[in-house]
Design a protein around this motif. Sequence first.
Motif, mmCIF file in Angstrom:
data_model
loop_
_atom_site.group_PDB
_atom_site.id
_atom_site.type_symbol
_atom_site.label_atom_id
_atom_site.label_comp_id
_atom_site.label_asym_id
_atom_site.label_seq_id
_atom_site.Cartn_x
_atom_site.Cartn_y
_atom_site.Cartn_z
ATOM 1 N N ARG A 14 0.798 -1.224 0.000
ATOM 2 C CA ARG A 14 0.000 0.000 0.000
ATOM 3 C C ARG A 14 0.833 1.278 0.000
ATOM 4 O O ARG A 14 0.269 2.365 -0.059
ATOM 5 N N GLU A 15 2.169 1.193 0.067
ATOM 6 C CA GLU A 15 2.952 2.425 -0.011
ATOM 7 C C GLU A 15 2.805 3.086 -1.370
ATOM 8 O O GLU A 15 2.795 4.317 -1.470
ATOM 9 N N ASP A 16 2.652 2.297 -2.422
ATOM 10 C CA ASP A 16 2.454 2.873 -3.750
ATOM 11 C C ASP A 16 1.043 3.450 -3.885
ATOM 12 O O ASP A 16 0.850 4.553 -4.412
ATOM 13 N N THR A 17 0.043 2.713 -3.380
ATOM 14 C CA THR A 17 -1.326 3.231 -3.383
ATOM 15 C C THR A 17 -1.410 4.547 -2.621
ATOM 16 O O THR A 17 -2.064 5.499 -3.053
ATOM 17 N N ASP A 18 -0.720 4.603 -1.497
ATOM 18 C CA ASP A 18 -0.744 5.781 -0.648
ATOM 19 C C ASP A 18 -0.308 7.040 -1.394
ATOM 20 O O ASP A 18 -0.983 8.073 -1.342
ATOM 21 N N ILE A 19 0.802 6.968 -2.122
ATOM 22 C CA ILE A 19 1.279 8.191 -2.755
ATOM 23 C C ILE A 19 0.369 8.619 -3.903
ATOM 24 O O ILE A 19 0.164 9.812 -4.137
ATOM 25 N N PHE A 20 -0.226 7.669 -4.600
ATOM 26 C CA PHE A 20 -1.190 8.042 -5.641
ATOM 27 C C PHE A 20 -2.433 8.705 -5.029
ATOM 28 O O PHE A 20 -2.949 9.689 -5.576
#
Length: 323
Positions: A188-194
């Motif tokens: 979810r770190e990638d989802t978070d920044i989007f």
Amino acid sequence: MDEHAEDTTLSVCVVTYERPAFVDRCLESLRGERAEILDVVVVDASAQACRPEALLENDTYVHAPELAGWMTRSRNRALLHARGAVIAFLDDDVVVHPGWAWRLREAFRRTDAAAIAGRTLNGRPGEETYDAPVGRLLPDGRLTEGFAADRPQRERVDHGIGANMSFRRSVLAHLGGFRDDYPGTALREDTDIFLRVRRLGLPAYFDPAVVVDHLPAPHVKGARFDTRYKLYGRRNHMVLLARDGGLASPALRRWAVQQVRDIGEPSGARARLQRAGVVALGLGFGAVAMLRQARLSPTDPVRRDAEADRIRRALADRAPDRS
């Protein structure tokens, strides 16, 4: 001249940990792309330093064993060295398709994108067809995927995939880099920044022309989709939803309720008991974490801490080469 054309000099960042053969393969796939790439940054958290031979003199190799187990902190370390106006992140176990870099730069030239999620192929039968919208956060807290879909054109998304994602430098500077507190598998770190880009009111797109093959490497610790992955996945997803919508988020509540309902999905008492245990532990783990890391109202998408200020200064100080 298109209003976005001058802002597409490209840095490519690859973070790696104890997988030298995979990062070598990834960098080899970039050889034919180098005319479109300003520089490559590799952050290596392995115990022993080993600068990949495919790196050029203009590139940067950072040996940072203190970052072992913290992939997102490695991403932020890479931001301290990247010089392009567009900063792309590739997982070390991907291989880019020919034309990847040109098509990525073209996407930023021709659109108002703050972020681009590229097409990421996993070699699974039928993955090119996806019936739901790609990359959406649904009202019930679930995320749609579809990043291998063969779509006819770019489409707006809420979130992207970390294996093949890119951002305007100015947006990463404003956000203060990645939130680096999604532990375990960093799910979810990638989802978070989007989602933070979305909270700024800026557009992100899925671009099916920006293609990589994702050839998953084994995890250094644990296995893909093991119990550890599932526990951290639930924990991190709860934190994500609480930050995006607040602790009182309807999406968070609906997602948690559905997790409990899904306990009865497996056939057999043993499987249901195992599911119940993972769900209970994961939701409990997530509840404690989100109470510490979120609040009743949505969390400010802009990081305001010392590390974010360091990232912001680095991204501001390295004016991109316009050649």
